[in-house]
Design a protein around this motif. Structure first.
Motif, short mmCIF file in Angstrom:
data_model
loop_
_atom_site.label_atom_id
_atom_site.label_comp_id
_atom_site.label_asym_id
_atom_site.label_seq_id
_atom_site.Cartn_x
_atom_site.Cartn_y
_atom_site.Cartn_z
N THR A 1 0.84 -1.19 0.00
CA THR A 1 0.00 0.00 0.00
C THR A 1 0.88 1.24 0.00
N ILE A 2 0.57 2.18 -0.90
CA ILE A 2 1.31 3.44 -1.00
C ILE A 2 0.32 4.57 -0.72
N VAL A 3 0.48 5.23 0.44
CA VAL A 3 -0.44 6.28 0.86
C VAL A 3 0.13 7.64 0.44
N LEU B 1 2.67 5.49 -9.84
CA LEU B 1 2.12 4.58 -10.85
C LEU B 1 3.18 4.25 -11.90
N ARG B 2 4.09 5.21 -12.17
CA ARG B 2 5.22 4.92 -13.07
C ARG B 2 6.11 3.83 -12.47
N TYR B 3 6.36 3.96 -11.15
CA TYR B 3 7.21 2.97 -10.48
C TYR B 3 6.53 1.60 -10.48
N VAL B 4 5.22 1.60 -10.26
CA VAL B 4 4.46 0.34 -10.25
C VAL B 4 4.57 -0.34 -11.61
N ILE C 1 -6.85 2.08 -6.81
CA ILE C 1 -6.74 3.46 -6.32
C ILE C 1 -7.85 3.65 -5.30
N LEU C 2 -7.50 3.88 -4.06
CA LEU C 2 -8.48 3.89 -2.97
C LEU C 2 -8.45 5.23 -2.24
N ALA D 1 -4.68 6.07 -1.66
CA ALA D 1 -3.69 5.00 -1.63
C ALA D 1 -3.70 4.23 -2.94
N ILE D 2 -2.52 3.84 -3.37
CA ILE D 2 -2.35 2.86 -4.45
C ILE D 2 -2.09 1.52 -3.76
N ARG D 3 -2.84 0.50 -4.14
CA ARG D 3 -2.61 -0.82 -3.56
C ARG D 3 -2.42 -1.81 -4.69
N VAL D 4 -1.32 -2.57 -4.63
CA VAL D 4 -0.97 -3.50 -5.72
C VAL D 4 -0.60 -4.85 -5.12
N ASN D 5 -1.02 -5.90 -5.79
CA ASN D 5 -0.64 -7.23 -5.30
C ASN D 5 0.82 -7.54 -5.61
N ILE D 6 1.47 -8.20 -4.65
CA ILE D 6 2.90 -8.53 -4.76
C ILE D 6 3.03 -9.92 -5.37
N LEU D 7 4.04 -10.10 -6.23
CA LEU D 7 4.38 -11.43 -6.77
C LEU D 7 5.52 -12.01 -5.93
N TYR D 8 5.35 -13.29 -5.54
CA TYR D 8 6.29 -13.93 -4.62
C TYR D 8 7.02 -15.08 -5.31
N HIS D 9 8.17 -15.46 -4.71
CA HIS D 9 8.89 -16.68 -5.09
C HIS D 9 8.88 -17.60 -3.87
#
Length: 790
Positions: A717-719, A730-733, A748-749, A762-770
């Protein structure tokens, strides 16, 4: 010798005996026939040689009138005392001596054929100024009190340096002004007070040769080798603390040689470590230890025999060994210190304890390769110097303690390297003011116009997990106590046992259905005040002894509670914090290389961090917004990597917990200052305080119109509050999506308004895991959990 050989001076020098002759003229009028006869003999010489009274500046005439001058000075240089007194007749502050006692001549003769005594503490550029101060006192009444001790340093036949103090008798001198002399006013005097080193100013006020010195001085000279050696030892100890080079250490040896009059003498030290009972070498200073020889440290009982151990360590008394070989044979080689000395070729030694009111600090070692030169008699000369040795060792120990404290500070509560320069600058100012005796306080340390970055990886549901662990532990302990009380009830039918069982059942029901904030404390008090005293009584009465022992063995001694599930929880939190903090610290090393910035982190239920970047922190004119954008991207990427790292090691923890990450973006620069009371940085100003309020509350914020937290497991989450922040992140995302750091679910919340804070988004984005470092597959959080549990 003519006057041209002298250095430039405000005074013309005229050697004259007029003042002395005036004494004899008065003596000639005495009623004492013997005195009259003696005076007339001197006056007869003076009358035949009027130049001796009028004075002369051609110093070559000293040789011509040597015999006559000798007659004039007979009473001043008594034949009876000439072998004992050290005395000369000379021109003040110059190395021109025209009469001396036999003792002085002998001292110079022993020093060597070409030895020429020169006054120490008398730099050539100071001679002019000293002459001016004498004129100020004699002619103008301004006493500058410029009295410094003047010395000759003269070696004896063994090359040992002796120190001779010079005291001038100026009864036979006078100073007069010439036409060149300028009047000296109060303003001139006050100007000179502030300009001792300004030679040109002194020459302006007192032009060369503008005054006449007429007469001569008698120098009474005293051997002050012992006193000066002690003074030199003090100076060496001070300079050793500052320089600690080989030259200073050799000087230290020399002053002890002068004090004891022994050429073949060396000085060593051993440090006493009271905690371990060992002697240690002084490391890094090229200081020898003759007790330890080649060893770095050694047990005291293995270094000293019983008597020497008692003298040095128990009684803090010095002892000497006048003949090492003799006493080595007498001890049959069993005294360890004698063997150590003999192996080094040492023939005599003195060991002096360096001790204060708290006990032994170390050993001063004086050694010589000559037998009997060091002994119990000359060992007493050390009595006067030992207080200075003790003070120096105490200072050295304090410095070492400060260094140790500095290391502790570095490991525990260190000032970050990026801002240390400003603390050092303020500390230097503080020290300078304090040394001047001023009332001083440590000024505020602040950095203006810096951009803040904040992030946290928070343990989701930590309060729920702790409550669950607490409920499980309390349930186990209550059931264990209940079984014992039920057993006791079978043993002894007491109604109170039934009441206690009823209370336990009530607590068990409350844990399941009504567990509240104070429930844990209530139950803990029940165990402490009712169960524990009862079980202790039952043990003494031999009732259910083994069962009660098993119960107490399960109780944590420090906490006095059953600590099983709560320990798993606490251990998990500690491990998570430790691992995540270590990961972040390692990444920070690289970030500092990109551009220096302030960084600090805190361990709570997770790990929080603050960063500040800006011109005022780096001190150099090098800051550009590109470094801020770079640090923001770095922070976002590292937070994602940290979550990945956490889930890869999640199986190592006692219990399985989830985490959620959040970044707070603040668009405006602010000012931070160091709070001395809390030993940490904080933001300044009312507007800037808004940033701190958001930091403290935002992770508990809800999505607008819902009861859902803004942070969520599996997502970052990016507040933020500004539209330009949204565009930037959003560019970084998008960039991190291309690198498979982030998934494609971007939200976008809007956030529910916080107290005194509105308009947050807030920008909220799902993380990809290994699943592991080697795994090349990418997973969403749900997919990862399925893979882990599969």
């Amino acid at each position: 010798m003519s006057q041209k050989y002298l250095v430039e001076s405000p005074m013309q020098i005229k050697i004259s005996f007029h003042k002395l002759i005036e004494k004899y003229e008065a003596m000639a009028k005495s009623d004492d026939e013997f005195l009259v006869m003696k005076a007339n003999r001197v006056l007869n010489i003076a009358n035949k040689n009027p130049l001796l009274k009028d004075g002369f500046s051609d110093f070559s005439l000293l040789e011509k009138y040597e015999k006559e001058i000798g007659v004039l000075l007979e009473d001043s240089f008594s034949e009876v005392l000439t072998q004992n007194e050290i005395k000369t007749a000379s021109i003040p502050f110059e190395n021109i001596i025209f009469n001396s006692s036999e003792r002085f001549k002998k001292i110079i003769s022993i020093a060597g054929k070409d030895f020429n005594p020169k006054i120490k503490n008398m730099p050539d550029d100071h001679k002019y100024i000293i002459a001016c101060t004498i004129i100020l006192k004699f002619l103008y009444g301004y006493d500058l009190n410029f009295k410094r001790p003047f010395f000759y340093e003269i070696p004896d036949v063994n090359g040992i340096m002796h120190y001779y103090k010079i005291l001038y008798n100026a009864d036979f001198t006078e100073i007069t002004a010439t036409d060149k002399a300028k009047p000296i006013t109060q303003d001139d005097y006050e100007e000179l007070l502030d300009n001792f080193d300004n030679l040109e100013l002194w020459k302006e006020k007192f032009p060369p040769d503008s005054y006449v010195f007429k007469g001569f001085v008698i120098s009474n000279i005293f051997d002050v080798t012992d006193d000066q050696s002690i003074s030199n030892i003090k100076s060496s100890l001070i300079s050793e603390a500052e320089h600690k080079d080989q030259t200073v250490l050799e000087d230290f040896n020399e002053v002890f040689r002068s004090l004891l009059g022994i050429k073949e003498l060396n000085v060593g030290f051993s440090v006493y470590n009271s905690e371990e009972g060992v002697f240690e070498k002084v490391h890094g200073d090229n200081i020898a230890s003759y007790l330890l020889n080649s060893e770095d440290h050694c047990n005291c009982i293995d270094t000293l025999c019983h008597d020497s151990y008692k003298f040095l360590l128990e009684e803090n008394r010095l002892f000497s060994i006048s003949d090492v070989n003799k006493f080595y044979k007498l001890s049959n080689g069993k005294a360890p210190q004698l063997k150590i000395l003999k192996d080094q070729g040492i023939q005599s030694a003195i060991f002096a304890p360096i001790a204060d009111e708290n006990g032994l600090l170390g050993i001063l070692e004086l050694v010589s390769d000559k037998p009997k030169v060091l002994n119990s008699v000359n060992a007493n000369k050390l009595v006067d110097v030992m207080p200075f040795i003790v003070a120096a060792v105490q200072r050295s120990k304090k410095e070492e303690d400060n260094l140790i404290e500095a290391i502790i500070q570095q490991k525990c509560t260190s000032i970050h390297s990026s801002v240390k320069w400003k603390f050092e600058k303020e500390a230097k100012r503080y020290l300078a003011e304090d040394m001047q005796g001023n009332q001083v306080s440590f000024n505020k340390i602040a950095f203006e116009n810096v951009y803040p970055l904040y992030g946290q990886i928070d343990i989701k549901g930590s309060s729920i997990a702790r409550n669950k662990a607490t409920q499980q532990d309390l349930t186990l302990q209550l059931n264990a106590a209940k079984r014992i009380i039920e057993g006791a009830l079978k043993w002894e039918q007491l109604p109170i046992y039934e009441q206690i069982i009823f209370q336990i059942n009530s607590f068990l029901e409350d844990i399941v259905h009504h567990f509240q904030v104070d429930s844990e404390q209530q139950i803990s008090n029940f165990f402490k005040n009712e169960i524990t005293p009862l079980f202790v009584h039952m043990q003494k009465s031999n009732v259910l002894v083994q069962e009660i022992e098993n119960y107490f063995e399960a109780i944590n001694d420090n906490l006095n509670i059953l600590y099983k599930h709560r320990k798993n929880y606490d251990d998990t939190i500690t491990l998570i914090n430790k691992k995540m903090a270590s990961f972040l610290d390692a990444k920070q090393v690289d970030a500092q290389q990109m551009y220096p910035h302030f960084f600090e982190r805190f361990k709570t239920d997770g790990v929080e961090h603050n960063m500040y970047i800006g011109e005022s922190i780096t001190k150099n004119d090098s800051f550009n917004p590109i470094y801020l954008y770079n640090l923001r991207l770095w922070q976002l990427q590292v937070m994602i990597e940290m979550e990945n790292s956490y889930y890869q090691m999640q199986s190592e923890f006692p219990i399985s917990l989830d985490v959620a990450s959040m970044i707070l973006v603040f668009n405006s620069p602010l000012t931070i200052s160091f709070r001395m009371d809390e030993k940490q940085f904080d933001v300044d100003g009312t507007y800037n305080a808004r940033y701190e309020i958001v930091k403290k509350r935002v992770d508990k914020a809800y999505i607008k119109g819902t009861k859902k937290r803004i942070t969520e497991k599996g997502k970052i989450t990016i507040v933020y509050s500004q539209r330009e922040d949204e565009i930037e992140y959003l560019r970084y995302v998008k960039f991190l999506q291309s690198k498979n750091y982030l998934g494609d679910k971007v939200e976008i919340l809007e956030l529910q308004d916080l107290q005194a804070v509105t308009g947050l988004k807030a920008i909220r984005v799902n993380i990809l895991y290994h699943k592991s470092e080697e795994d090349k597959e990418f997973y969403t959080y749900d997919d990862l959990m399925k893979e882990i549990k599969a």
